[in-house]
Design an enzyme around this catalytic site. Structure first.
Site, PDB file in Angstrom:
ATOM      1  N   CYS A  26      30.448 155.754 -87.554  1.00  0.00           N
ATOM      2  CA  CYS A  26      30.197 156.492 -86.310  1.00  0.00           C
ATOM      3  C   CYS A  26      30.863 155.768 -85.143  1.00  0.00           C
ATOM      4  O   CYS A  26      30.802 154.539 -85.034  1.00  0.00           O
ATOM      5  CB  CYS A  26      28.701 156.616 -86.059  1.00  0.00           C
ATOM      6  SG  CYS A  26      27.825 157.502 -87.362  1.00  0.00           S
ATOM      7  N   CYS A  45      27.955 149.266 -92.983  1.00  0.00           N
ATOM      8  CA  CYS A  45      27.735 150.707 -93.089  1.00  0.00           C
ATOM      9  C   CYS A  45      29.056 151.408 -93.370  1.00  0.00           C
ATOM     10  O   CYS A  45      30.071 151.083 -92.740  1.00  0.00           O
ATOM     11  CB  CYS A  45      27.119 151.253 -91.801  1.00  0.00           C
ATOM     12  SG  CYS A  45      26.698 153.020 -91.877  1.00  0.00           S
ATOM     13  N   CYS A  92      28.717 153.275 -82.892  1.00  0.00           N
ATOM     14  CA  CYS A  92      27.899 152.272 -83.563  1.00  0.00           C
ATOM     15  C   CYS A  92      28.745 151.071 -83.972  1.00  0.00           C
ATOM     16  O   CYS A  92      29.841 151.219 -84.515  1.00  0.00           O
ATOM     17  CB  CYS A  92      27.228 152.876 -84.796  1.00  0.00           C
ATOM     18  SG  CYS A  92      26.189 151.720 -85.699  1.00  0.00           S
ATOM     19  N   GLU A 100      20.724 142.070 -90.105  1.00  0.00           N
ATOM     20  CA  GLU A 100      19.975 141.918 -88.864  1.00  0.00           C
ATOM     21  C   GLU A 100      18.767 142.847 -88.868  1.00  0.00           C
ATOM     22  O   GLU A 100      18.851 143.990 -89.317  1.00  0.00           O
ATOM     23  CB  GLU A 100      20.878 142.215 -87.658  1.00  0.00           C
ATOM     24  CG  GLU A 100      21.968 141.169 -87.487  1.00  0.00           C
ATOM     25  CD  GLU A 100      22.933 141.491 -86.358  1.00  0.00           C
ATOM     26  OE1 GLU A 100      23.651 140.573 -85.941  1.00  0.00           O
ATOM     27  OE2 GLU A 100      22.975 142.650 -85.897  1.00  0.00           O
ATOM     28  N   CYS A 159      20.107 150.195 -79.729  1.00  0.00           N
ATOM     29  CA  CYS A 159      20.659 151.264 -80.562  1.00  0.00           C
ATOM     30  C   CYS A 159      22.160 151.109 -80.751  1.00  0.00           C
ATOM     31  O   CYS A 159      22.909 151.032 -79.787  1.00  0.00           O
ATOM     32  CB  CYS A 159      20.380 152.613 -79.904  1.00  0.00           C
ATOM     33  SG  CYS A 159      18.640 152.920 -79.595  1.00  0.00           S
ATOM     34  N   CYS A 194      12.639 147.334 -86.681  1.00  0.00           N
ATOM     35  CA  CYS A 194      13.822 148.142 -86.966  1.00  0.00           C
ATOM     36  C   CYS A 194      14.493 147.536 -88.190  1.00  0.00           C
ATOM     37  O   CYS A 194      15.025 146.425 -88.145  1.00  0.00           O
ATOM     38  CB  CYS A 194      14.748 148.137 -85.753  1.00  0.00           C
ATOM     39  SG  CYS A 194      16.218 149.166 -85.960  1.00  0.00           S
TER      40      CYS A 194
END
Length: 353
Positions: A116, A112, A119, A92, A336, A105
């Site tokens: 976190c 990932c 996220c 994305e 975010c 972005c």
């Protein structure tokens, strides 16, 4: 014959391609200019090259863009692109329209590995690092799509899917390709690399000696809490992270941005304000306060708007430049921490995608 992906090549590598075949060095500048300055992605249209050379290039290099699998528009004019990289690999990329600038972005990994808590990307796991070409083409494909209506891209932020410091070499090479004076001439000063706290990556970025802006996901003022929110803190603690960040700020002559997502009753106490002041006072730092995006998390967390305003007021009073950053694209899961490849979380892709 398998073609090489043209967008893997730096300008120097393209020069070597021509000189190794006995062509003059300036041919690289011509081709690089056609593609990165003039946005011509067909060798056959490069009219100052001979027909034979155009055919050689066409048989040697692939100039194709990734397929846009899906596109969603936000009420604030942000666009979220779902790119199909083949072999069931998707990423994305988000276009963000501001009043006086356009930002992309960019993702650096498929998924990932960091994990976190706040996220969504980490919830899909980690597949692989993106190639140089897959990073470069996010920028070119988005700009090609929006340029006629929105204008050119002004800023790049590596805040998409993945941890850029874990794909360091490819990220830096992509930035160098996009910033090469023979092509797009994108200013490294308009590039932001965000890290969850990989100190060794910050040190490597310092050694690269480019004025790239560094953003650090801080989100906590104690190691105990930060280790729960961001597992890499168990390897690189807050003191190490702050020290490396300040060294980078001094070397690059750019303030480091510390991202701080406020979560009610978790990291928004009066003591957190004082600790944050003590951590950053006197440093070349800027704090971005961010509202928590619920995203796909099962944990119900809120941001108290009164607390976020108090944080801003108090930190500025302490002499620490602080702003509240309102995320764009929240309604399309493009804000975010929200990039999570929703299509991959379902059992299969919808037929219409």
């Amino acid at each position: 014959m398998n073609k090489n992906n043209f967008f893997e090549l730096s300008f120097d590598e393209l020069e070597n391609f021509f000189t190794n075949l006995g062509f003059p060095r300036y041919r690289a500048r011509q081709v690089f200019s056609w593609i990165y300055k003039n946005n011509v992605y067909d060798f056959k249209q490069m009219s100052n090259l001979s027909l034979d050379l155009r055919e050689l290039l066409n048989s040697s290099f692939d100039l194709s863009f990734p397929k846009i699998q899906n596109l969603v528009e936000s009420v604030d004019n942000s666009l979220k692109f779902l790119f199909n990289l083949g072999e069931d690999n998707f990423i994305e990329t988000v276009f963000i329209k501001h009043r006086n600038r356009n930002t992309v972005c960019v993702s650096s990994q498929i998924g990932c590995p960091v994990g976190c808590m706040m996220c969504s990307t980490g919830k899909i796991g980690f597949k692989r690092n993106l190639k140089v070409s897959e990073i470069v083409l996010q920028v070119l494909a988005v700009e090609s799509f929006v340029k006629s209506k929105m204008g050119k891209i002004d800023n790049l932020v590596f805040m998409g899917m993945g941890e850029p410091m874990l794909n360091f070499d490819n990220v830096i090479k992509a930035i160098k390709i996009l910033s090469d004076k023979n092509g797009k001439s994108f200013s490294p000063r308009r590039v932001v690399i965000s890290t969850s706290g990989f100190v060794d990556g910050i040190k490597k970025l310092k050694a690269v000696n480019l004025p790239i802006k560094l953003a650090v996901s801080l989100h906590a003022t104690t190691n105990e809490l930060r280790s729960k929110l961001i597992p890499i803190n168990k390897t690189f603690n807050i003191d190490e992270l702050i020290k490396a960040s300040e060294e980078y700020a001094l070397a690059s002559k750019r303030r480091v941005t510390f991202e701080y997502v406020l979560m009610e009753s978790i990291n928004d106490s009066d003591q957190d304000i004082i600790r944050l002041k003590d951590l950053l006072k006197g440093l070349h730092a800027h704090v971005n306060l961010v509202k928590y995006n619920q995203s796909l998390s099962d944990v119900k967390i809120k941001t108290n708007i009164h607390r976020i305003k108090l944080f801003e007021k108090m930190l500025n009073n302490f002499g620490i430049k602080t702003t509240i950053r309102f995320s764009k694209g929240e309604d399309i899961n493009g804000a975010c921490g929200q990039l999570a490849l929703l299509t991959e979380l379902s059992s299969s892709l919808d037929d219409e995608l």
